[in-house]
Design a protein around this motif. Structure first.
Motif, PDB file in Angstrom:
ATOM      1  N   ALA A   1       0.830  -1.205   0.000  1.00  7.73           N
ATOM      2  CA  ALA A   1       0.000   0.000   0.000  1.00  7.73           C
ATOM      3  C   ALA A   1       0.866   1.257   0.000  1.00  7.73           C
ATOM      4  CB  ALA A   1      -0.934   0.002   1.205  1.00  7.73           C
ATOM      5  N   ARG A   2       1.864   1.286   0.853  1.00  5.75           N
ATOM      6  CA  ARG A   2       2.758   2.456   0.914  1.00  5.75           C
ATOM      7  C   ARG A   2       3.498   2.663  -0.402  1.00  5.75           C
ATOM      8  NH1 ARG A   2       4.650   0.863   6.605  1.00  5.75           N
ATOM      9  NH2 ARG A   2       3.315   2.128   7.934  1.00  5.75           N
ATOM     10  N   GLU A   3       3.992   1.566  -0.984  1.00  2.00           N
ATOM     11  CA  GLU A   3       4.743   1.677  -2.238  1.00  2.00           C
ATOM     12  C   GLU A   3       3.869   2.147  -3.394  1.00  2.00           C
ATOM     13  OE1 GLU A   3       6.628  -2.071  -3.031  1.00  2.00           O
ATOM     14  OE2 GLU A   3       8.072  -1.817  -1.398  1.00  2.00           O
ATOM     15  N   VAL A   4       2.649   1.630  -3.462  1.00  2.00           N
ATOM     16  CA  VAL A   4       1.782   1.905  -4.602  1.00  2.00           C
ATOM     17  C   VAL A   4       1.038   3.229  -4.469  1.00  2.00           C
ATOM     18  CG1 VAL A   4      -0.259   1.062  -5.847  1.00  2.00           C
ATOM     19  CG2 VAL A   4       1.538  -0.517  -5.185  1.00  2.00           C
ATOM     20  N   THR A   5       0.583   3.521  -3.255  1.00  2.00           N
ATOM     21  CA  THR A   5      -0.250   4.720  -3.076  1.00  2.00           C
ATOM     22  C   THR A   5       0.381   5.782  -2.188  1.00  2.00           C
ATOM     23  OG1 THR A   5      -1.426   3.928  -1.105  1.00  2.00           O
ATOM     24  CG2 THR A   5      -2.315   3.271  -3.266  1.00  2.00           C
TER      25      THR A   5
ATOM     26  N   ARG B   1       0.287   5.587   0.969  1.00  2.00           N
ATOM     27  CA  ARG B   1      -0.536   5.638   2.179  1.00  2.00           C
ATOM     28  C   ARG B   1      -0.790   4.242   2.736  1.00  2.00           C
ATOM     29  NH1 ARG B   1      -5.256   9.992   0.740  1.00  2.00           N
ATOM     30  NH2 ARG B   1      -3.855  11.642   0.054  1.00  2.00           N
ATOM     31  N   ALA B   2      -0.421   4.038   3.983  1.00  2.00           N
ATOM     32  CA  ALA B   2      -0.691   2.761   4.646  1.00  2.00           C
ATOM     33  C   ALA B   2      -2.188   2.550   4.822  1.00  2.00           C
ATOM     34  CB  ALA B   2       0.014   2.712   5.998  1.00  2.00           C
ATOM     35  N   LEU B   3      -2.938   3.635   4.847  1.00  2.51           N
ATOM     36  CA  LEU B   3      -4.386   3.572   5.039  1.00  2.51           C
ATOM     37  C   LEU B   3      -5.081   2.738   3.960  1.00  2.51           C
ATOM     38  CD1 LEU B   3      -6.715   4.698   6.783  1.00  2.51           C
ATOM     39  CD2 LEU B   3      -6.812   6.629   5.218  1.00  2.51           C
ATOM     40  N   THR B   4      -4.465   2.589   2.805  1.00  2.00           N
ATOM     41  CA  THR B   4      -5.088   1.835   1.719  1.00  2.00           C
ATOM     42  C   THR B   4      -4.785   0.335   1.800  1.00  2.00           C
ATOM     43  OG1 THR B   4      -3.215   2.278   0.245  1.00  2.00           O
ATOM     44  CG2 THR B   4      -5.085   3.817   0.144  1.00  2.00           C
ATOM     45  N   ALA B   5      -4.137  -0.098   2.866  1.00  2.00           N
ATOM     46  CA  ALA B   5      -3.799  -1.519   3.027  1.00  2.00           C
ATOM     47  C   ALA B   5      -5.049  -2.398   3.009  1.00  2.00           C
ATOM     48  CB  ALA B   5      -3.010  -1.744   4.314  1.00  2.00           C
ATOM     49  N   ASN B   6      -6.159  -1.895   3.540  1.00  2.00           N
ATOM     50  CA  ASN B   6      -7.379  -2.699   3.544  1.00  2.00           C
ATOM     51  C   ASN B   6      -7.866  -2.997   2.129  1.00  2.00           C
ATOM     52  OD1 ASN B   6      -8.068   0.038   3.255  1.00  2.00           O
ATOM     53  ND2 ASN B   6     -10.109  -0.272   4.105  1.00  2.00           N
ATOM     54  N   VAL B   7      -7.684  -2.063   1.236  1.00  5.29           N
ATOM     55  CA  VAL B   7      -8.118  -2.277  -0.146  1.00  5.29           C
ATOM     56  C   VAL B   7      -7.149  -3.217  -0.855  1.00  5.29           C
ATOM     57  CG1 VAL B   7      -8.721  -1.140  -2.310  1.00  5.29           C
ATOM     58  CG2 VAL B   7      -9.257  -0.025  -0.146  1.00  5.29           C
ATOM     59  N   VAL B   8      -5.863  -3.095  -0.560  1.00  2.12           N
ATOM     60  CA  VAL B   8      -4.886  -4.062  -1.081  1.00  2.12           C
ATOM     61  C   VAL B   8      -5.294  -5.461  -0.614  1.00  2.12           C
ATOM     62  CG1 VAL B   8      -2.487  -4.851  -1.016  1.00  2.12           C
ATOM     63  CG2 VAL B   8      -2.979  -2.400  -1.177  1.00  2.12           C
ATOM     64  N   ALA B   9      -5.637  -5.592   0.657  1.00  3.11           N
ATOM     65  CA  ALA B   9      -6.024  -6.888   1.222  1.00  3.11           C
ATOM     66  C   ALA B   9      -7.256  -7.455   0.513  1.00  3.11           C
ATOM     67  CB  ALA B   9      -6.283  -6.761   2.719  1.00  3.11           C
ATOM     68  N   LEU B  10      -8.213  -6.622   0.178  1.00  2.00           N
ATOM     69  CA  LEU B  10      -9.395  -7.095  -0.569  1.00  2.00           C
ATOM     70  C   LEU B  10      -8.984  -7.685  -1.910  1.00  2.00           C
ATOM     71  CD1 LEU B  10     -12.044  -4.290   0.015  1.00  2.00           C
ATOM     72  CD2 LEU B  10     -12.189  -6.670   0.741  1.00  2.00           C
TER      73      LEU B  10
ATOM     74  N   THR C   1     -11.280   9.790  -3.650  1.00  2.00           N
ATOM     75  CA  THR C   1     -10.225   8.808  -3.376  1.00  2.00           C
ATOM     76  C   THR C   1     -10.301   7.610  -4.319  1.00  2.00           C
ATOM     77  OG1 THR C   1     -11.505   7.539  -1.737  1.00  2.00           O
ATOM     78  CG2 THR C   1     -10.248   9.445  -0.918  1.00  2.00           C
ATOM     79  N   GLU C   2     -11.132   7.717  -5.335  1.00  2.00           N
ATOM     80  CA  GLU C   2     -11.328   6.584  -6.234  1.00  2.00           C
ATOM     81  C   GLU C   2     -10.020   6.138  -6.910  1.00  2.00           C
ATOM     82  OE1 GLU C   2     -15.204   8.913  -6.108  1.00  2.00           O
ATOM     83  OE2 GLU C   2     -13.108   9.439  -6.446  1.00  2.00           O
ATOM     84  N   ALA C   3      -9.245   7.067  -7.401  1.00  2.00           N
ATOM     85  CA  ALA C   3      -8.019   6.714  -8.139  1.00  2.00           C
ATOM     86  C   ALA C   3      -7.012   5.998  -7.245  1.00  2.00           C
ATOM     87  CB  ALA C   3      -7.393   7.960  -8.757  1.00  2.00           C
ATOM     88  N   ILE C   4      -6.806   6.511  -6.062  1.00  4.07           N
ATOM     89  CA  ILE C   4      -5.824   5.899  -5.155  1.00  4.07           C
ATOM     90  C   ILE C   4      -6.293   4.525  -4.693  1.00  4.07           C
ATOM     91  CG2 ILE C   4      -6.618   6.902  -2.954  1.00  4.07           C
ATOM     92  CD1 ILE C   4      -3.640   7.439  -2.352  1.00  4.07           C
ATOM     93  N   ASN C   5      -7.596   4.382  -4.449  1.00  2.00           N
ATOM     94  CA  ASN C   5      -8.120   3.084  -4.037  1.00  2.00           C
ATOM     95  C   ASN C   5      -8.101   2.085  -5.185  1.00  2.00           C
ATOM     96  OD1 ASN C   5      -9.074   2.955  -1.145  1.00  2.00           O
ATOM     97  ND2 ASN C   5      -9.836   4.955  -1.784  1.00  2.00           N
ATOM     98  N   ARG C   6      -8.303   2.539  -6.401  1.00  2.00           N
ATOM     99  CA  ARG C   6      -8.204   1.649  -7.564  1.00  2.00           C
ATOM    100  C   ARG C   6      -6.768   1.129  -7.688  1.00  2.00           C
ATOM    101  NH1 ARG C   6     -10.507   0.392 -12.709  1.00  2.00           N
ATOM    102  NH2 ARG C   6     -12.268   1.783 -12.394  1.00  2.00           N
ATOM    103  N   LYS C   7      -5.788   2.005  -7.491  1.00  3.95           N
ATOM    104  CA  LYS C   7      -4.381   1.579  -7.531  1.00  3.95           C
ATOM    105  C   LYS C   7      -4.099   0.512  -6.471  1.00  3.95           C
ATOM    106  CE  LYS C   7      -1.858   5.627  -9.181  1.00  3.95           C
ATOM    107  NZ  LYS C   7      -0.850   6.612  -8.781  1.00  3.95           N
ATOM    108  N   ALA C   8      -4.608   0.746  -5.268  1.00  7.78           N
ATOM    109  CA  ALA C   8      -4.407  -0.214  -4.173  1.00  7.78           C
ATOM    110  C   ALA C   8      -5.057  -1.550  -4.505  1.00  7.78           C
ATOM    111  CB  ALA C   8      -4.977   0.356  -2.875  1.00  7.78           C
ATOM    112  N   LEU C   9      -6.267  -1.520  -5.001  1.00  5.73           N
ATOM    113  CA  LEU C   9      -6.987  -2.742  -5.350  1.00  5.73           C
ATOM    114  C   LEU C   9      -6.267  -3.502  -6.466  1.00  5.73           C
ATOM    115  CD1 LEU C   9      -9.487  -4.458  -4.811  1.00  5.73           C
ATOM    116  CD2 LEU C   9     -10.693  -3.075  -6.514  1.00  5.73           C
TER     117      LEU C   9
END
Length: 76
Positions: free
Chosen positions: A20-24, A26-35, A62-70
């Protein structure tokens, strides 16, 4: 209902917070990476359905950053 994911003794170690940190940035997007990782391993829903569901529920702007995480999670 057919189970699409079952316990078979395999353990998968995925550093979701690091990804999440590398891609976005933000560690906050780890939940979306996990999904993304979970769906890749268990095939619970189609990739398209997961992307649609995530983008419909994340905060506006936040759609773009969450799409990257996903997508990073789904690439595992």
């Amino acid at each position: 209902m057919e189970r699409k994911c079952h316990v078979d003794g395999q353990v998968h170690q995925v550093e979701i917070t690091r990804i999440a940190r590398e891609v976005t940035g933000r560690a906050l997007t780890a939940n979306v990476v996990a999904l993304g990782v979970l769906n890749r391993l268990c095939r619970l829903v189609s990739d398209e359905a997961l992307v649609e569901a995530v983008l419909e529920t994340v905060p506006r702007g936040t759609e773009a950053i969450n799409r990257k995480a996903l997508e990073a999670g789904m690439a595992i």
